[in-house]
Design a protein around this motif. Structure first.
Motif, PDB file in Angstrom:
ATOM      1  N   PRO A  58       0.827  -1.209   0.000  1.00  9.64           N
ATOM      2  CA  PRO A  58       0.000   0.000   0.000  1.00  9.64           C
ATOM      3  C   PRO A  58       0.859   1.255   0.000  1.00  9.64           C
ATOM      4  N   GLY A  59       0.332   2.320  -0.580  1.00 10.30           N
ATOM      5  CA  GLY A  59       1.017   3.600  -0.493  1.00 10.30           C
ATOM      6  C   GLY A  59       1.099   4.058   0.951  1.00 10.30           C
ATOM      7  N   PHE A  60       2.143   4.807   1.271  1.00  8.20           N
ATOM      8  CA  PHE A  60       2.325   5.291   2.628  1.00  8.20           C
ATOM      9  C   PHE A  60       1.352   6.434   2.917  1.00  8.20           C
ATOM     10  N   VAL A  61       1.002   6.574   4.197  1.00 10.50           N
ATOM     11  CA  VAL A  61       0.070   7.605   4.655  1.00 10.50           C
ATOM     12  C   VAL A  61       0.808   8.524   5.624  1.00 10.50           C
ATOM     13  N   ASN A  62       0.936   9.774   5.258  1.00  4.90           N
ATOM     14  CA  ASN A  62       1.603  10.776   6.085  1.00  4.90           C
ATOM     15  C   ASN A  62       0.525  11.519   6.867  1.00  4.90           C
ATOM     16  N   ALA A  63       0.376  11.188   8.144  1.00  2.21           N
ATOM     17  CA  ALA A  63      -0.779  11.623   8.922  1.00  2.21           C
ATOM     18  C   ALA A  63      -0.652  13.012   9.532  1.00  2.21           C
ATOM     19  N   HIS A  64       0.472  13.679   9.334  1.00  2.00           N
ATOM     20  CA  HIS A  64       0.586  15.054   9.830  1.00  2.00           C
ATOM     21  C   HIS A  64       1.691  15.803   9.114  1.00  2.00           C
ATOM     22  N   GLY A  65       1.380  17.020   8.689  1.00  2.00           N
ATOM     23  CA  GLY A  65       2.412  17.840   8.067  1.00  2.00           C
ATOM     24  C   GLY A  65       1.899  19.198   7.648  1.00  2.00           C
ATOM     25  N   HIS A  66       2.819  19.949   7.093  1.00  2.00           N
ATOM     26  CA  HIS A  66       2.565  21.288   6.575  1.00  2.00           C
ATOM     27  C   HIS A  66       3.359  21.355   5.268  1.00  2.00           C
ATOM     28  N   GLY A 116       6.856   7.308  -2.152  1.00  2.00           N
ATOM     29  CA  GLY A 116       5.806   6.319  -1.972  1.00  2.00           C
ATOM     30  C   GLY A 116       4.618   6.760  -1.146  1.00  2.00           C
ATOM     31  N   THR A 117       4.514   8.042  -0.806  1.00  2.00           N
ATOM     32  CA  THR A 117       3.360   8.525  -0.055  1.00  2.00           C
ATOM     33  C   THR A 117       2.227   8.853  -1.020  1.00  2.00           C
ATOM     34  N   THR A 118       1.069   8.254  -0.774  1.00  2.00           N
ATOM     35  CA  THR A 118      -0.096   8.493  -1.623  1.00  2.00           C
ATOM     36  C   THR A 118      -1.177   9.303  -0.917  1.00  2.00           C
ATOM     37  N   THR A 119      -1.085   9.405   0.419  1.00  2.00           N
ATOM     38  CA  THR A 119      -2.060  10.162   1.202  1.00  2.00           C
ATOM     39  C   THR A 119      -1.311  11.018   2.204  1.00  2.00           C
ATOM     40  N   PHE A 120      -1.738  12.274   2.361  1.00  2.00           N
ATOM     41  CA  PHE A 120      -1.095  13.107   3.368  1.00  2.00           C
ATOM     42  C   PHE A 120      -2.120  14.032   4.017  1.00  2.00           C
ATOM     43  N   ALA A 337       2.310  -1.151   9.521  1.00  2.00           N
ATOM     44  CA  ALA A 337       0.881  -0.830   9.615  1.00  2.00           C
ATOM     45  C   ALA A 337       0.666   0.622  10.030  1.00  2.00           C
ATOM     46  N   LEU A 338       1.509   1.134  10.939  1.00  2.00           N
ATOM     47  CA  LEU A 338       1.376   2.527  11.362  1.00  2.00           C
ATOM     48  C   LEU A 338       1.532   3.481  10.182  1.00  2.00           C
ATOM     49  N   GLY A 339       2.379   3.122   9.241  1.00  2.00           N
ATOM     50  CA  GLY A 339       2.631   3.991   8.094  1.00  2.00           C
ATOM     51  C   GLY A 339       1.689   3.774   6.933  1.00  2.00           C
ATOM     52  N   THR A 340       0.754   2.846   7.068  1.00  2.00           N
ATOM     53  CA  THR A 340      -0.178   2.551   5.974  1.00  2.00           C
ATOM     54  C   THR A 340      -1.609   2.442   6.529  1.00  2.00           C
ATOM     55  N   ARG A 341      -1.994   1.247   6.925  1.00  2.00           N
ATOM     56  CA  ARG A 341      -3.377   0.992   7.368  1.00  2.00           C
ATOM     57  C   ARG A 341      -3.792   1.858   8.547  1.00  2.00           C
ATOM     58  N   GLU A 342      -2.958   1.914   9.585  1.00  2.00           N
ATOM     59  CA  GLU A 342      -3.339   2.661  10.785  1.00  2.00           C
ATOM     60  C   GLU A 342      -3.294   4.164  10.541  1.00  2.00           C
ATOM     61  N   GLY A 343      -2.403   4.607   9.634  1.00  2.00           N
ATOM     62  CA  GLY A 343      -2.415   6.015   9.258  1.00  2.00           C
ATOM     63  C   GLY A 343      -3.725   6.406   8.605  1.00  2.00           C
TER      64      GLY A 343
END
Length: 430
Positions: A58-66, A116-120, A337-343
């Motif tokens: 899965p693409g990585f999910v970046n759950a916080h940023g600016h 590889g981040t697809t969601t942020f 999982a923290l960087g994908t599903r759980e994000g």
């Protein structure tokens, strides 16, 4: 278009220890429709992509940023948070235009896609320009107009802009763009402002993201002013009655963690930024033990200084082993999982997001597994977490659309973005 990906080592991140050494993933209409071993039953007319020699995950999910703070990468290093914010970052941010924010976000998107981040998730200002960048890049964005106001009157303008932004962009681009409200933090948004945010959140049916308990001094300031922790302040203002994501959550009491678990507050853990700013180490194992949903974030590139989510995955696995003197505190399966599903769960995205499962959004990446740092291979999940590099990413798909093919951008003009960034940064020195 229906696409069948074959021959890759598929890591679906649907359960611990699961991978298919020679697996397939089938994508149709922006969704994953099949995942499993071998090539699976073929359908006439579908496109076939051979991923032999590559990991498919899965693409990585970046759950916080600016994101647009990529413009300030290296601008103000080696400072404590409040000096960094008040003396360096906020003064130069006052000079940023909407055009600056657009190109700064584009620079961040180049980096995130290549890694590889697809969601942020993003919290900043001039957010219409951020949304335009997200729409063009083809990624998935959870976007907030940052709100700062030491009184209801001071915060009213940002809240009005947030309402207008949500009405324009929430659910746009086929659902790729989600809008949340973004009160900056309890020390910049007192309870009266937070209560306004809660009202607008309920009115619009959108969630909230906020910085919380990032530094020890912040917590001490809130306790001195309100007689209670920042977590209690947010809870009493009604924030946690709404879907809420809190960033950092470093300095928490046992009571804070219990309260967050009770209200299903989600957390964006930012190990790299917290280390660089000397903010401390969040109690990730305790949060996970209490059932709190935790994702990973890079924070802005001005405090990290990169947007490499794979690096955050590795840090999350390693830091807590060292701090807790426990080699199994956060294992490789949990870290990935923290960087994908759980994000994705931390961002309140739909069920299945952040995984390769039938019905899930088709957000996936290929990583080249042939490098010497990835050989020999015993456990591919451990290999990704402890040995892989973001530069191993070769292909990126979001919502069923290729954003990167053989390391070449499909939606963004790299040279044009770098040209405009150079022009903007030249102006900072004038």
């Amino acid at each position: 278009m229906r696409t069948r990906i074959i021959g890759g080592l598929v890591i679906p991140v649907t359960q611990s220890g699961l991978w298919y050494e020679n697996g397939h993933v089938v994508v149709e209409d922006g969704r994953i429709v099949a995942v499993g071993p071998g090539e699976g039953p073929t359908v006439p007319g579908e496109a076939v992509v051979n991923a032999a020699g590559k990991y498919v995950l899965p693409g990585f999910v970046n759950a916080h940023g600016h994101a647009a703070m990529a413009l300030l990468r290296g601008f103000a290093d080696d400072l404590p948070l409040m000096d960094w914010l008040q003396k360096k970052v906020w003064p130069i941010e006052d000079r940023l235009t909407g055009e600056d924010i657009y190109w700064g976000t584009m620079l961040a998107l180049l980096e995130m896609i290549e890694g590889g981040t697809t969601t942020f998730a993003d919290m900043y200002f001039h957010m219409d320009r951020v949304a335009e960048a997200v729409a063009q890049a083809g990624v998935r964005g959870v976007l907030s107009r940052g709100i700062i106001g030491t009184s209801p009157d001071e915060g009213r303008g940002a809240i009005r802009e947030s309402r207008e932004f949500a009405r324009r962009w929430h659910g746009a681009e086929g659902g790729r763009i989600t809008v949340t409200l973004g009160p900056h933090a309890p020390y910049t948004c007192p309870p009266a402002v937070l209560r306004q945010v809660v009202e607008v959140s309920a009115e619009l049916g959108v969630g909230i993201q906020i910085h919380l308990s990032e530094t020890r001094s912040e917590v001490e300031q809130i306790v001195a002013s309100h007689g209670k922790s920042p977590v209690d302040v947010c809870a009493e203002a009604g924030l946690f009655e709404r879907p809420t994501l809190v960033a950092h959550a470093v300095h928490l009491t046992e009571a804070d963690i219990d309260l967050m678990a009770r209200f299903d507050v989600r957390v964006a853990h930012n190990p790299g930024s917290n280390l660089k700013l000397g903010s401390g180490v969040a109690p990730l194992p305790k949060l996970l033990q209490r059932g709190v949903v935790v994702g990973l974030g890079t924070d802005g590139a001005a405090s990290n200084n990169n947007l490499d989510l794979l690096e955050e995955i590795r840090l999350a696995a390693l830091i807590h082993k060292g701090v807790g003197e426990d080699p199994i505190a956060v294992d490789a399966d949990t870290a990935l999982a923290l960087g994908t599903r759980e994000g994705a769960r931390a961002l309140f995205l739909e069920e299945g997001a952040g995984t390769l499962a039938p019905g899930a959004p088709a957000d996936l990446i290929f990583m080249d597994g042939s490098g010497p740092h990835l050989l020999p291979l015993y456990n591919p999940i451990s290999q990704v977490v402890y040995a892989a590099k973001s530069g191993d990413v070769t292909d990126v798909m979001c919502d069923g659309r290729w954003l990167l093919r053989d390391r070449q951008h499909q939606t963004l003009d790299r040279d044009k973005i770098l040209f405009h960034v150079g022009r903007i940064v030249e102006g900072f020195t004038r």
